[in-house]
Structures are given as C-alpha cells and as structure tokens.
Scaffold this active site. Structure first.
Site, mmCIF file in Angstrom:
data_model
loop_
_atom_site.group_PDB
_atom_site.id
_atom_site.type_symbol
_atom_site.label_atom_id
_atom_site.label_comp_id
_atom_site.label_asym_id
_atom_site.label_seq_id
_atom_site.Cartn_x
_atom_site.Cartn_y
_atom_site.Cartn_z
ATOM 1 N N CYS A 166 1.132 3.529 2.218
ATOM 2 C CA CYS A 166 0.873 3.287 0.798
ATOM 3 C C CYS A 166 0.628 1.791 0.568
ATOM 4 C CB CYS A 166 2.021 3.743 -0.099
ATOM 5 S SG CYS A 166 2.541 5.441 0.118
ATOM 6 N N ASP A 167 0.252 1.436 -0.634
ATOM 7 C CA ASP A 167 0.086 0.045 -1.019
ATOM 8 C C ASP A 167 0.462 -0.088 -2.476
ATOM 9 O OD1 ASP A 167 -1.439 -1.426 1.328
ATOM 10 O OD2 ASP A 167 -2.313 0.567 1.142
#
Length: 418
Positions: A6-7
């Site tokens: 994820c970011d």
C-alpha cells in the site's frame, strides 16, 4: 514483501493550496478481494461488561464511539483506511523487520485503524488509543481471507486538521514521529529514523538486549528494527521513494486532485496491477479552518484510474451506503474448514462488468471513461464550492455518497446493456 505494501500520503501547508491538509491512500491487496465503503454512526455503550468482537478477538468496549466512514476488506471488522466525524483520518501499511511476526490471533492492524477512529477526536489521541491497545492485546493473525496465511506488523499515518503522526511498530514496540508541515508518506518499510517524538518505554532497551543497537551511536529506529540501510532510503527505486518523489514534484501546489493523480500513477507502481492490485483508494481534504467541513473521497472499487472518487461529508442522519456494502455472512472467517463467500457489493459488480467492456470495446470504453470523468469533475466542482462558499446543504449531504454511487452505477449499466 512488496505486494501488500500500500501507499499512504499526507501533505500539509505550506505545500498545499488554501491551508488544507490532504490525506491519501491506495489499498493494495489480493486482486479478488472486495473492499466495501461503510458508515457507522456514533454510539453510546451503556453495558461495558459486553465485550467488543473485532476480527479475531474480543476486547473491552468504551462508553462512547464516534461516527466513522471506512474502506475495508469486506471479510473483516476493521479497516484499511477511513475517517471519523472529528476529521481524523488513518491508513495503515504492512511492515516487516527483525522482530518476528506473530501468527497467533490478536488485533489486526486494520482493527487498530477502526479502533483509533472510533475512540479518538485528534490524531495524537488516536495514536494513544492504538499503542495502548497494542500493549494490552498485541497484533497478529492472518491478514487475508482463505487458506493463504499472511501476517505482518503495521505502520500508521494518522492525520487531523492540524498535524500528522507516523506510528511504526515491531511487535509491541513502536516509535512515532510528529509531522506539522511539508509532505510525508509511508509504504511497506519502516521509515522513522532519528527523529523520534514518542516511543515505547522499553524500545531501546529491547534493541540493546537483542544486539541490534550498541547503546552508543545515535538511535535510528528503521535501521535498528529492520534491515534497511537508511542512508540509501531516499534514493532507492522502491515505492516509498517513488511516492516521496511524486509528492515533492508538486510541493507548494498540492490539492486533493493532485493527490488523486499520485494514487492513479502506474509508472511509479503506486497504482498497482496484477495478482496484487490497488483494490480501493481514499483522499481526504482537512481544512485547517474548523468552520469548513472535511471532505472524504472513496472509490470502493479497484484501480483508481478506472474508478470515480466519490465524496462523503459527515452530517447527522447519514443514509446507509447500500451500494458499497457487501452481503453479510455468518462469521465465515472463524469457521473450519474455511469457505470464501461472494462478497461483491452492487457497485463492485457493475464496475467489474464495465471493466470487461473497457477491455473489449474501444468505442464504448472511451464513452464510458469520458462520462466517468465528467461526473467526477462535476463532483469536484461542487465540493470546491462548498469549501469556498462555506455553505453546506445538510439535507443533500445525507445522501451525497449514496447518490454518487448510484450515478456511477448508471454510467456502467448504460454501457454494459447498450
């Protein structure tokens, strides 16, 4: 371990326009996992002897919980990302390091996201909630639905109208960094180095006992608790570095639309494709002026480039978000042998059918994508007017997100059937 990275991003003044804090996150999960967008109203809990059932374990309930909107894998209790009625937003990331990951069932990082949102009206209070629960119950358990066993530690980006906190964990040990200006992002690695504003009281001693730190050189959390060479952290080709570059590229002019562009960026890997993909996205506008509403945009569908960011604003008597709520089943997570039910909600179903049209019919694809962009632009203009004019039609906001989801479904239906 890149797949479940994820970011998560935050931009604070002076890097943003109009004194706003902008939060954003892409949730990257298994490609067949459905993510729903759900709303839970504020509640008073009079019987505190009744325990709260999270994904795997039960914990003590609190007297009062705040209203929350969550984007979450439909099989679990917690959330990948979300916001509460007080303008607190949280997103979490999978991280690994020297400390062994616990497979035993405890609180998932995603449970801690929801618990932080339900129980805290500022970012730092949410941090307190999470670290207290981490100490009491620990983190652990399978983070996927099905036979695949996958566990990790967690980092969190916690934001409110005034500041942001990065909280990174290794088992029950943790470090936190306060962010009051500029840009910051987290990905699938520890990123707090020597700027540590709060920490677990035994974090340094534990590192010394394990032989990870000699007690003499300056303490660097990421270097000590993981295998990172933190000197090279900002020059590597990983997604943490790529995300940081994208934020810095727009410094001084960052808007909510800039954040959406970053989340839609495929060359950097931020918008992930393949067996693991971006299954849902979120962007929030948190004005520093408390007279203005916070606005939270969610896709509720995979691939933000081919999804619509739909706005949600907290007002009394929100209508339930039926088109992004998955069917419920009798707790299949804990059943043995495990079965994996069909969790596709109405918006997800139509979105997937529309993707097939996009892939197979160029003319229809162009029409549909143009209509999606048009709807999204209209929504952005409407939200900007609310922030500029400081006028909110509360009656309309009750159904804002639900109506947007219906409008999106209408676009898909017209192209699927034509």
């Amino acid at each position: 371990m890149e797949p479940f990275s994820c970011d998560t991003f935050v931009a604070l003044p002076p890097t943003t326009v109009d004194s706003r804090i902008i939060f954003g996150k892409n949730s990257d999960r298994l490609c067949d996992e459905v993510q729903e967008v759900v709303y839970f109203p504020a509640a008073v809990h009079n019987n505190l002897e009744e325990h709260l059932k999270c994904t795997y374990i039960e914990i003590d309930q609190v007297p009062e919980t705040y209203a929350v909107v969550l984007s979450r894998p439909a099989w679990l209790w917690g959330a990948e990302m979300g916001a509460n009625e007080h303008g607190v937003c949280i997103g979490n990331e999978a991280v690994w390091g020297r400390e062994e990951v616990c497979n035993e069932e405890a609180l998932l990082g995603m449970d801690l996201v929801r618990l932080g949102l339900e129980r805290a009206d500022t970012a730092e209070k949410a941090l307190n909630v999470i670290v207290d629960l981490l100490e009491k119950y620990g983190q652990g358990g399978n983070c996927t639905e099905g036979r695949m066993l996958f566990s990790y530690h967690n980092s969190f980006l916690i934001v409110d109208r005034n500041e942001a906190w990065i909280l990174e964990t290794a088992g029950k040990y943790w470090a936190a960094e306060k962010v009051q200006e500029g840009v910051r992002n987290i990905s699938n690695q520890l990123s707090i180095t020597t700027k540590i504003d709060r920490e677990h009281p035994d974090m340094r001693n534990y590192a010394k006992q394990k032989g990870w730190w000699d007690g003499k050189k300056e303490f660097d959390f990421a270097a000590t608790y993981s295998y990172l060479d933190t000197a090279k952290m900002m020059t590597s080709s990983g997604r943490y570095c790529e995300g940081y570059k994208l934020l810095n590229k727009h410094k001084g002019n960052i808007t909510f639309e800039t954040m959406m562009e970053i989340l839609r960026d495929k060359p950097s890997g931020i918008n992930m494709e393949g067996e693991f993909l971006t299954t849902a996205s979120m962007v929030s506008i948190l004005p520093q002026d408390s007279n203005l509403p916070c606005i939270h945009f969610f896709t509720g569908t995979p691939d933000p480039e081919r999804s619509i960011f739909k706005p949600f604003i907290f007002v009394p008597h929100i209508s339930q978000l039926l088109d992004t709520s998955s069917p419920t089943f009798e707790d299949p997570v804990t059943k043995k042998p495990h079965f994996k039910p069909d969790r596709r909600h109405p918006l997800y179903q139509k979105h997937q059918q529309a993707l097939e049209v996009i892939d197979n019919n160029e003319e229809k694809a162009k029409t549909m994508l143009d209509n999606m962009k048009k709807l999204e632009k209209e929504l952005f203009k409407e939200m900007e007017l609310i922030l500029q004019n400081k006028h909110l039609n509360v009656d309309k906001m009750v159904n804002l997100f639900s109506q947007c989801a219906k409008d999106e479904i209408r676009i898909y239906k017209s192209n699927i059937s034509s």
